[in-house]
Enzyme design. Structure first.
Site: not given
Ligand SMILES: Nc1ncnc2c1ncn2[C@@H]1O[C@H](COP(=O)(O)OP(=O)(O)OP(=O)(O)O)[C@@H](O)[C@H]1O
Ligand SMILES: [Mg+2]
Length: 1073
Positions: A113-114, A118, A163, A166-167, A391, A393
């Site tokens: 996560s984070g 996404t 995050n 977070s999804s 992801g 957790e």
């Molecule tokens: N390529 C990127 N460029 C800039 N910021 C990023 C990038 N990837 C992630 N981030 C930052 O990290 C944060 C978390 O990313 P994201 O929501 O994609 O995580 P996740 O893996 O989907 O987490 P979860 O499993 O909780 O959904 C985003 O809100 C963003 O601020």
């Molecule tokens: Mg996500």
């Protein structure tokens, strides 16, 4: 050009990279080195690193300028290793592989996560959208696909401690493409929304974004309509959690709804349901002591109930009893009992969670109906799936949801291990390629969770379905008894862990591939049961709200007419089934991996926590992945696919290869001159060791495709010209057919009209002849009668008519003549009239100047005929030729003799030009002789054919003459006679004419006997006869000397001599003899 690009690409990958762009190139390969490399790259904002074709993405936690359209263009159509590692590169690889080879693709984005899953999935979609065409229809679909993200994120994402976005649900999106590579639609599958978040959030976390977005972003009117107020008024959301971006995001969500195709009414219904959940959450219950001593409950804030009922169009009583009572049916009996305040609150929360969860599923289905591919195009579609799922957790307190989420991650890890590690090794063995086995972490743990007989999920289901007293503790006991011996399962009851204080008594621990996680069993049974009390579903079913109530609403099972209720499948069962469907789906596709890494727990851009990353690197099995890639081959392809793709690189395989595919590949590799240590032949695939070898092949292919394109272009253009020619030819045939038809129609009509006219004339003439005959006969009869009556002695004939007398006969004759005259006049008038009518009729067929045109044409044609005939019958080129062909055309009578003269002059000119200078002199002399003697001297005709020799006696070569040197050039010399005027005696001598004088020489001594200068000659006389006599008249001398008189000579070539004297005098004295 291609070479230059490749060279540039290699430079950018190998020379200018920070650390190592592809971990396969790491030297030495160790965990520390791998981490150092990631850290170095992270610190230089190089967040992507390859392991072969797997992209490792480290979350930068800041926006980097590497995602703009220029970047997209840079990566378009480029090979993986041509440019620095990027998520676009793997997207491009997947997209091209789908478009070029027609293989369905899936992009699996995993990480905790984070870690940026996404964001990565959105970047993949952005890249794929930029690849396709820009037509209105495609643009619309692209926008719909892209705009599904804000809507689903608003309803399914929330801020967690790990995050901010977070999804809280799993998402798998299939994007479907047509043969051109344009998206035509898609299908989203959602997995297990964390619905418990609707009613409760951990410390520092938020509810789903949409609640804050409505409260902060909706206009006062909308808020009033939704009966909402400020954030602090609602117990499901805490006031400090709202942030300024929520209002902006709300507007984005509304416009996304619009783009996807939600109607205004649908959007309103969705907002009302969300608002109703918020309002429901505010309903408070108080304990009331019942008469029977039991605890009942009452509603504290009834006005909120009224508001909710109004919003959901439910009767107030119906909702109140649904929230505070429970009806149980046992066989035929129905018992209703009132709930305690706590139970009522639980009931309320259950309703809110369920409404929100089902609303979310409805949203996904509604989006799917908008982006669905039309059924007729469905067959030909190629699919690219993007998996963005929660992801791994590990929280302080891990519950049912974390267990499911981690189970899902176990499955994904399993598929990754299956495909990249195990399959890779197995494939080498299968293909007979020499291979050193690499050990990898096999997450067989999955069996512990999903085994149908003794897996945790099965035990959970069994416990839920078991009759009797079922609680979370009974579940734990069951798990301990069944799974206790599993090496990855830990519980406090097992002797091994009796003393383990870190493991609470109400929890069990599982050793996942990503580490150990302790799960508290509290609420496991309840959450797995997934059942809503019937009172609640009944109340929801009876709602008049367009989404909530009715058979097509969110609670169809609440229909009161359904008496026997089927137990709804448990959450674990549903999740397991959906996971298994997902895995099947993924296994059917060509996998592409993006492994996301979270650099720190503090969401900071510059912090790289080595321990955290090391942990992720370990459990993601990245190092094993690198080892496998290093030991193996960078690229492999089925022989058939390889021949199909590179067949243009060998004349043997182009354009068609009929032999065995392997032989075809051999031809290709030999022709491109690839060193044999760079590849290995497997049983069904070619294995290429180095990526650069692949580039080389691609480079050659790109160059060869140019030639192929030229050939195709040539053939296509040829075909187009041929088709155009065929069309023109066809058109020409049609036109000429119609013209001929028209001309023949005209001709026929003229003929017909002419025939009619002729017919009229002939019939008229026949009638006229007949009438004339009749009249002639009657006239004869009358004459006979007249003659008989007046001139004959014979008895008068019976008069032709009773009244006719002589005058009458005359009258008759006159009348007859008059009649005849009239007949003629009538014929003339009729002929004129018919002529006039015919002219009138035919005038329209002629243009005003048709006559002139025809005449001009005829004239030209005749002139042409005349000239061609003349050309064929021209007389010989001799100037004395007299013949000249006759001309039969009167209008050329004047031109004809002129042409003859021109021709004659021309052939004379030609003749003259062909003469040599000497011949010209001869002819000049002959012409002069002709002027002098023609018709005057009878010996002239005989002299004509003879050549003017000049020196007849070759005096000029005579030595005596040369000695005497009388001077001057000899023009004429001949034997002759001088005749004495006194006695008439003939004295033979040489008669010589030089360019100065006329000499008479002695024949023997060549001495001068007489000398007359040219100037002194005044004239020459001849007789008109055949003789050679001539008198050379000399001028009397100027001085007193005696005039010797004229010379009388007899020379055989007298005409020649006279001519030459005359010419000499003309040249010298310019006077004519
Ligand atoms: N390529 C990127 N460029 C800039 N910021 C990023 C990038 N990837 C992630 N981030 C930052 O990290 C944060 C978390 O990313 P994201 O929501 O994609 O995580 P996740 O893996 O989907 O987490 P979860 O499993 O909780 O959904 C985003 O809100 C963003 O601020
Ligand atoms: Mg996500």
């Amino acid at each position: 050009m291609v070479k230059k690009l490749i060279r540039m690409a290699l430079r950018s990958l190998l020379d200018e990279m920070v650390g190592v762009g592809d971990a396969v190139l790491l030297e030495p390969l160790s965990e520390n080195h791998f981490l150092e490399n990631l850290q170095l790259r992270f610190q230089h904002d190089e967040i992507y690193t390859y392991i072969g074709n797997v992209v490792v993405s480290t979350n930068p936690y800041k926006s980097l300028p590497i995602y703009d359209s220029e970047m997209i263009e840079r990566y378009r159509g480029r090979n993986l290793y041509e440019l620095p590692p990027h998520i676009y590169s793997v997207s491009d690889l997947a997209y091209r592989s789908m478009k070029n080879y027609g293989r369905d693709q899936c992009i699996m984005i995993t990480g905790e996560s984070g870690s940026g899953k996404t964001e990565a999935s959105k970047l993949v979609m952005k890249y794929v959208a930029a690849m396709s065409s820009r037509s209105t229809e495609v643009e619309k679909i692209k926008q719909q696909l892209l705009q599904s993200n804000p809507v689903l994120e608003a309803f399914g994402n929330a801020k967690t401690n790990r995050n901010d976005n977070s999804s809280r649900f799993g998402k798998y999106m299939d994007i479907e493409f047509d043969f051109k590579g344009d998206p035509v639609g898609g299908l989203i599958t959602n997995y297990l929304l964390e619905k418990s978040r609707v009613v409760r959030q951990a410390q520092g976390e938020r509810n789903f974004h949409i609640f804050y977005q409505i409260l902060c972003g909706a206009s006062p009117t909308v808020l009033k309509k939704l009966k909402l107020d400020s954030v602090e008024k609602f117990s499901y959301v805490s006031p400090g959690d709202a942030n300024p971006d929520d209002a902006k995001s709300f507007n984005e969500v509304l416009s996304a709804f619009d783009v996807i195709g939600f109607t205004r009414a649908e959007v309103d219904s969705v907002l009302v349901l969300v608002a109703a959940v918020l309002k429901l959450g505010n309903i408070k219950f108080r304990s009331v002591a019942a008469k029977n001593g039991m605890e009942n409950c009452g509603i504290v804030n009834r006005e909120d109930v009224v508001d909710v009922c109004e919003m959901l169009s439910i009767k107030s009583q119906s909702l109140t009893s649904a929230l505070t009572e429970r009806t149980m049916t046992a066989k035929q009996d129905t018992v209703t009992c009132t709930l305690s305040a706590n139970e009522a609150s639980y009931n309320r929360d259950a309703l809110c969670k369920e409404v929100y969860d089902r609303l979310f599923t409805w949203l996904v289905n509604r989006i799917n109906s908008s982006i669905k591919v039309p059924s007729q195009t469905n067959k030909k579609c190629k699919v690219m799936g993007v998996l963005d799922i929660y992801g791994f957790e590990v929280f302080e307190h891990n519950g049912f949801e974390q267990f499911m989420i981690n189970y899902c991650n176990e499955k994904l890890q399993q598929i990754f291990v299956e495909l990249t590690l195990r399959e890779e090794q197995e494939e080498y063995v299968k293909e007979g390629i020499e291979w050193l086995h690499i050990d990898y972490f096999n997450n067989a743990i999955i069996c512990l969770i999903e085994n149908p007989h003794n897996g945790v999920l099965s035990m959970l289901d069994e416990e839920c379905l078991r009759p009797g007293d079922v609680t979370d503790s009974t579940l734990l006991a069951k798990l301990e008894s069944v799974c206790g011996k599993h090496e990855h399962f830990e519980s406090r009851r097992a002797t091994k862990f009796l003393a383990d204080k870190t493991l609470p008594h109400d929890a069990f621990r599982i050793q996942h591939y990503a580490g150990k996680v302790t799960y508290f069993v509290e609420n496991f049974i309840d959450k797995n049961n997934n059942s809503l009390f019937r009172n609640l579903s009944n109340a929801a079913f009876l709602s008049a709200h367009p989404l909530l109530g009715g058979a097509k609403g969110l609670f169809p099972e609440g229909d009161p007419s359904i008496t026997v209720l089927k137990r709804s499948p448990t959450s674990a069962f549903q999740f397991k089934a959906s996971m298994s469907a997902l895995m099947k789906n993924l296994l059917l596709k060509n996998p592409n991996y993006i492994r996301c890494i979270k650099p720190n727990d503090v969401k900071r851009s510059s912090v790289f926590s080595s321990d955290l990353v090391r942990h992720q690197v370990r459990y993601l099995g990245l190092l094993e992945n690198v080892r496998v890639r290093r030991a193996g081959y960078a690229f492999r392809q089925k022989y058939e696919d390889c021949v199909t793709r590179y067949k243009m690189l060998s004349p043997n395989t182009w354009p068609l290869w009929h032999g065995a595919a392997k032989d075809g590949v051999k031809h290709i590799l030999l022709n491109v001159k690839i060193s044999p240590d760079q590849y290995e032949y497997g049983r069904s695939k070619i294995f290429i060791r180095n990526p650069r070898t692949l580039f080389k092949l691609e480079e050659h292919r790109a160059a060869a495709l140019h030639d192929v394109a030229t050939v195709i272009q040539k053939i296509w253009r040829g075909f187009q010209c041929w088709r155009r020619y065929q069309l023109m030819r066809h058109a020409q045939i049609v036109i000429s057919k119609n013209i001929k038809k028209y001309q023949n129609q005209q001709k026929y009509m003229r003929l017909k009209a002419a025939t009619l006219v002729m017919q009229c004339y002939i019939r008229g003439w026949k009638v006229f002849a007949f009438v004339r005959l009749v009249k002639f006969v009657s006239k004869i009869k009358i004459l006979h009668w007249v003659k008989a009556k007046y001139y004959s002695a014979s008895k008068p004939l019976k008069k032709p008519s009773q009244t006719s007398e002589t005058p009458q006969a005359r009258c008759l004759l006159r009348a007859h003549k008059l009649h005849k005259l009239r007949c003629i006049s009538v014929s003339v008038i009729a002929a004129h009239w018919k002529g006039y009518k015919t002219r009138l009729e035919y005038r329209k067929f002629f243009r005003a100047n048709a006559g002139k045109v025809v005449a001009r044409f005829m004239e030209k044609y005749l002139v042409y005929r005349y000239f061609t005939k003349l050309q064929n019958t021209l007389p010989s080129y001799s100037p004395i030729e007299k013949k000249w062909p006759a001309c039969k055309y009167r209008f050329l009578q004047a031109a004809h003799p002129l042409l003859r003269d021109i021709f004659h002059r021309w052939r004379c000119m030609k003749y003259r030009k062909s003469l040599t200078p000497q011949r010209k002199v001869e002819l000049t002399e002959k012409l002069h002789a002709s002027n002098l003697f023609k018709g005057k001297k009878s010996s002239y005709p005989t002299s004509l054919p003879k050549k003017f020799v000049g020196d007849h006696v070759t005096l000029s070569t005579n030595q005596k003459w040369q000695k005497v040197g009388a001077g001057g050039d000899i023009i004429f010399a001949d034997e002759g006679f001088k005749i004495h005027r006194a006695n008439g005696k003939f004295v033979s001598c040489y008669v010589v004419l030089t360019n100065t004088s006329l000499l008479l020489l002695d024949e023997k001594t060549v001495k001068q006997k007489c000398h007359v200068t040219a100037d002194d000659i005044s004239g020459i006389s001849f007789s008109p006869y055949q003789d050679g006599m001539m008198i050379v008249h000399c001028k009397p001398p100027m001085d007193s000397k005696k005039h010797k008189g004229d010379l009388i000579l007899n020379v055989a070539h007298s005409i020649e001599l006279a001519t030459k004297i005359s010419l000499l005098l003309e040249r010298q004295t310019n006077h004519k003899l």
